[in-house]
Design an enzyme around this catalytic site. Structure first.
Site, PDB file in Angstrom:
ATOM      1  N   GLY A   1       0.842  -1.187   0.000  1.00 46.42           N
ATOM      2  CA  GLY A   1       0.000   0.000   0.000  1.00 46.42           C
ATOM      3  C   GLY A   1       0.872   1.230   0.000  1.00 46.42           C
ATOM      4  N   SER A   2       0.450   2.267   0.723  1.00 46.29           N
ATOM      5  CA  SER A   2       1.284   3.455   0.900  1.00 46.29           C
ATOM      6  C   SER A   2       0.425   4.639   1.286  1.00 46.29           C
ATOM      7  CB  SER A   2       2.075   3.833  -0.359  1.00 46.29           C
ATOM      8  OG  SER A   2       2.922   2.784  -0.751  1.00 46.29           O
ATOM      9  N   ASN A   3       1.068   5.618   1.897  1.00 42.23           N
ATOM     10  CA  ASN A   3       0.530   6.966   2.040  1.00 42.23           C
ATOM     11  C   ASN A   3       1.522   7.926   1.397  1.00 42.23           C
ATOM     12  OD1 ASN A   3      -1.549   6.133   4.067  1.00 42.23           O
ATOM     13  ND2 ASN A   3       0.241   5.891   5.398  1.00 42.23           N
TER      14      ASN A   3
ATOM     15  N   ASN B   1      -4.194   4.787  -0.958  1.00 39.51           N
ATOM     16  CA  ASN B   1      -4.591   3.574  -1.684  1.00 39.51           C
ATOM     17  C   ASN B   1      -6.066   3.468  -2.003  1.00 39.51           C
ATOM     18  OD1 ASN B   1      -2.222   2.146   0.418  1.00 39.51           O
ATOM     19  ND2 ASN B   1      -1.861   2.514  -1.744  1.00 39.51           N
TER      20      ASN B   1
ATOM     21  N   ARG C   1      -7.827   4.175   6.881  1.00 35.17           N
ATOM     22  CA  ARG C   1      -6.548   4.872   6.717  1.00 35.17           C
ATOM     23  C   ARG C   1      -6.709   6.136   5.887  1.00 35.17           C
ATOM     24  NH1 ARG C   1      -2.340   3.609   3.224  1.00 35.17           N
ATOM     25  NH2 ARG C   1      -3.176   1.520   2.848  1.00 35.17           N
TER      26      ARG C   1
END
Length: 798
Positions: A238-240, A510, A539
């Site tokens: 995933g990621s931010n 995401n 998130r």
């Protein structure tokens, strides 16, 4: 030979001469020469704190050489394992039934992995892509980087003794070819397409009978399985990332915080470096292993990060087979024979295995997209998979374009020119205060109109539900077509991609492009890119709350980015912990009945939940109890207030404590922790840790569903003390800004450290920093590199 202006030449001479004026601490290494092989390539590698190499070269081949050498020094076993994978030799060395390399495909066993990758090799797929002229194929500079990387890796192998016990003395560690290096890049490109269907491609065989047929897959079940399959991507990778514009910062310049969530082990790890060709290129950041370019990073003027996107990188074509011949299909009433690809792989302690793969004009026949999504090949029907990234070896050119960018406009121009990113969004900020979000992916050109006109009955359910199109392969008018600005047939051109420029903030965690900025929603894109107006993840909701508040507060600096990374706020806790504590305290007699029917004293849990600080810091008491409770609450009974598209950040909300499932989940969580000997109010770091060289290192952060920005996905092992390893999560983190000087203001952190070799001094040094929520100050400018107290210089030559 390319000529450069006199100023660049003078700069190059000065930089190479600089290694002769190093501090005394580096005196022992300053003249070290290594001559591992022949080929005329060379580079200077300056190592600073935490084993970060700054690779200085005169051209792209030399830069690739230094990169390949330095990557091998830190990650030779992981790299070698991946090269075994893409050569199709896992069964030969590790056995047919051994677990496959999950970093490079979804194959469950070595045999299916080998059948796929050996098939790719024997079909000449990668060789053809390498031979294709740019822009459809890789540029000369990228090919030179790959050539140099190949030579650098091989030179390190020839010169050095392997100390990593995971491959020390292994016969499968051997020199590689340019084709091996390119094939690894290909494997990463098709991860979301052919790579996720390897078992289904290699197992696909025509039905034994031409009369009896299996039942068609249930449309609703398939749609649900497809949705779960693609949603799971953000759990593994995933990621931010957030970019702040000049109107929100203290000095009018941009800021970028990148927090990719990638596996902590294996071939999708990041590796950190700086790459410099004086007068041509100067870039710092993290590279995916095996790549000769920087994947996520910054230069003197612009910084960028990526997040795994929601675009569906494949589609299916449902084939109508000719009566009596399941290997021939009809297009506009005319029969077309499938192409047979016989593939043979060697097997350890056994006879070679030969299988036939079946290919069509659309791609390979596939009988599943994972165990939960069967696509049976019957006497009348088969399914072919289209993956446009099987024709895309351009990601390195995109990365190289970013590396040379002078602002977000150049980042967008590089994306338009190269069109090489297979499965990620891009978020960027620059020194002039600009921001960028774009979902510039290589996606099959599935328009909503095409899906409406050409979907089979199965596709009419799967496309709206998950974005997976199932098109009628018997109709020529259902071909994907081309956009005039696309470099590759059958994909979307840049004008059709979601883009947000110069917003006060641009953020992604995401979910789809819709709420990259909650005040400036992006709409109008096709369903294959993602959804609009649907519920966001916890998130995303937490991230949007945080970054919008930061933007409104303004006067932001790099310190604010650092604080956001390690705030470790648990949005789920802020929403429900107080209600959970009150409902717990109201339980008659302080007891609840568990799923096993036994009464459990939960009185202590009520106080722990009430006192919890709502963070996932290593010192937070009650965080682990809430984590285990949250995982047990059924999502279908969770909320009193449902989702509303009019308030996508604030809904759903209000914990439904009246549902019997709440008390049951609470009892089960308490029982679980007590059985593991874990106090309900223990500090999180006492039971969420990794073990490196026999020592525990506490890990901050929390799991996906809690909504923590600093995401980690730990493995629950109650017998071992709690969460005793991290499978995926925060990886190469960077907080970047500018202050008007020549050097960017950058802080970085590679959470799992630079080397996977337990004998390396850089096996866990940055992991300890991560535990303490500390950062590495980037040494980008020459004066900073040369002033490093631990500077070590290695000159490598072939």
């Amino acid at each position: 030979m390319r000529t450069r202006p006199r100023r660049a030449v003078v700069a190059a001479v000065a930089l190479f001469a600089a290694v002769g004026t190093l501090p005394a601490a580096a005196a022992q290494d300053r003249h070290k020469q290594e001559h591992p092989s022949h080929g005329g390539l060379s580079a200077t590698i300056r190592y600073t704190e935490y084993g970060i190499p700054h690779i200085l070269a005169r051209n792209y081949a030399d830069l690739g050489f230094g990169t390949g050498w330095a990557q091998a020094a830190d990650q030779v076993c992981t790299l070698a394992d991946g090269f075994v994978t893409v050569r199709g030799e896992r069964a030969r060395y590790f056995g047919a039934e051994g677990t496959a390399d999950s970093a490079l495909s979804s194959a469950t066993k070595n045999l299916s992995s080998d059948l796929y990758f050996r098939g790719v090799r024997e079909a000449g797929t990668v060789q053809k892509l390498m031979a294709t002229p740019a822009p459809l194929g890789p540029s000369r500079d990228v090919k030179e980087l790959m050539r140099g990387f190949t030579a650098g890796y091989n030179a390190w192998l020839k010169k050095n003794r392997i100390t990593d016990p995971s491959c020390k003395g292994a016969e499968w560690v051997r020199p590689v070819t340019l084709q091996d290096v390119a094939a690894r890049n290909f494997a990463l490109a098709v991860l979301g397409g052919q790579g996720r269907a390897v078992d289904g491609i290699t197992a696909a065989q025509p039905p034994a009978s031409t009369t009896a047929g299996a039942a068609a897959p249930d449309a609703q079940d398939t749609a649900r399985a497809a949705g779960e399959l693609f949603a799971a991507d953000s759990a593994d990778m995933g990621s931010n990332a957030v970019a702040f514009g000049g109107a929100t910062t203290a000095n009018g310049r941009g800021l970028l915080l990148g927090n990719p969530h990638y596996p902590w082990q294996g071939g999708r790890r990041f590796w950190q470096s700086q790459q410099t060709i004086p007068g041509e290129l100067n870039i710092s950041g993290g590279s995916l292993l095996g790549s000769a370019t920087i994947s996520i990073g910054h230069n003197a003027r612009v910084a960028w990060s990526h997040t795994v996107a929601t675009g569906i990188t494949l589609n299916l074509h449902q084939l109508a087979l000719t009566p009596g011949d399941p290997t021939t299909y009809l297009v506009d009433g005319k029969p077309e024979r499938m192409t047979e690809r016989k593939v043979t792989v060697a097997v350890k302690d056994g006879a070679p295995v030969t299988r036939t793969q079946w290919w069509t004009r659309y791609g390979p026949v596939v009988t599943s997209l994972g165990a939960a999504l069967p696509l049976p090949w019957t006497a009348t029907t088969a399914y072919a998979l289209n993956d446009p990234n099987a024709g895309n070896l351009r990601a390195s050119d995109t990365a190289l374009g970013f590396s040379k960018a002078r602002g977000t406009g150049d980042v967008l121009s590089a994306l338009k020119r190269t069109q090489g990113l297979p499965w990620v969004n891009t978020i960027a900020a620059d020194s002039r205060g600009h921001t960028l979000f774009t979902q510039s992916q290589v996606l099959p050109r599935i328009t909503d109109e095409l899906a409406q006109r050409c979907s089979t009955p199965l596709g009419k359910v799967t496309y709206p539900a998950s974005g997976v199109a199932v098109l009628d392969g018997s109709r020529g008018d259902c071909a994907l077509g081309s956009d005039p600005d696309a470099v590759q047939p059958g994909i979307f051109g840049p004008s059709k991609l979601p883009v947000l420029k110069d917003a006060p903030y641009a953020e992604n965690s995401n979910d789809s492009a819709w709420l990259a900025n909650a005040e400036r929603p992006i709409t109008g894109y096709e369903r294959v890119f993602g959804t609009v107006g649907t519920q966001r993840s916890m998130r995303t909701r937490g991230a949007l709350e945080d970054v919008s508040a930061m933007a409104e507060r303004g006067r932001l600096t790099v310190r604010d980015l650092q604080a956001q990374q390690f705030a470790n706020r648990v949005p789920a806790g802020d929403l429900v912990a107080a209600d959970a504590a009150k409902a717990c305290a109201a339980l008659p007699g302080g007891t609840a009945t568990g799923s096993d029917g036994k009464a459990v004293d939960v009185g202590e849990a009520c106080g722990a939940l009430a006192a919890w600080d709502r963070t996932a810091d290593t010192g937070s008491r009650g965080a682990l109890l809430f984590d285990r409770l949250w995982r047990k609450l059924p999502t279908g009974q969770l909320w009193k207030v449902p989702f509303s598209a009019a308030d996508p950040v604030g809904t759903p909300n209000t914990l439904n404590t009246a549902a019997p499932a709440f008390a049951t989940a609470l009892a089960d969580a308490v029982t679980e922790l007590r059985a593991a000997g874990v106090p309900l109010d223990s500090r999180l770091g006492e039971h969420q840790f990794v073990v490196r060289n026999g020592k525990r290192i506490a890990v901050p952060g929390g799991t996906e569903s809690l909504g923590v920005w600093n995401k980690v996905e730990p493995v629950w092992n109650p017998a071992g003390g709690g969460y005793t390893e991290v499978s995926t999560g925060s990886s190469y983190i960077q907080a970047v800004g500018w202050d008007g000087g020549r050097c960017p203001v950058a802080r970085t952190l590679l959470t799992y450290s630079q080397s996977s070799n337990p004998n390396s001094p850089h096996f866990s040094d940055q992991t300890r920093l991560f535990s303490a929520e500390k950062w590495v100050t980037s040494r980008f400018c020459e004066k900073d590199i040369l002033s490093s107290p631990g500077l070590r210089v290695v000159r490598v030559r072939s």
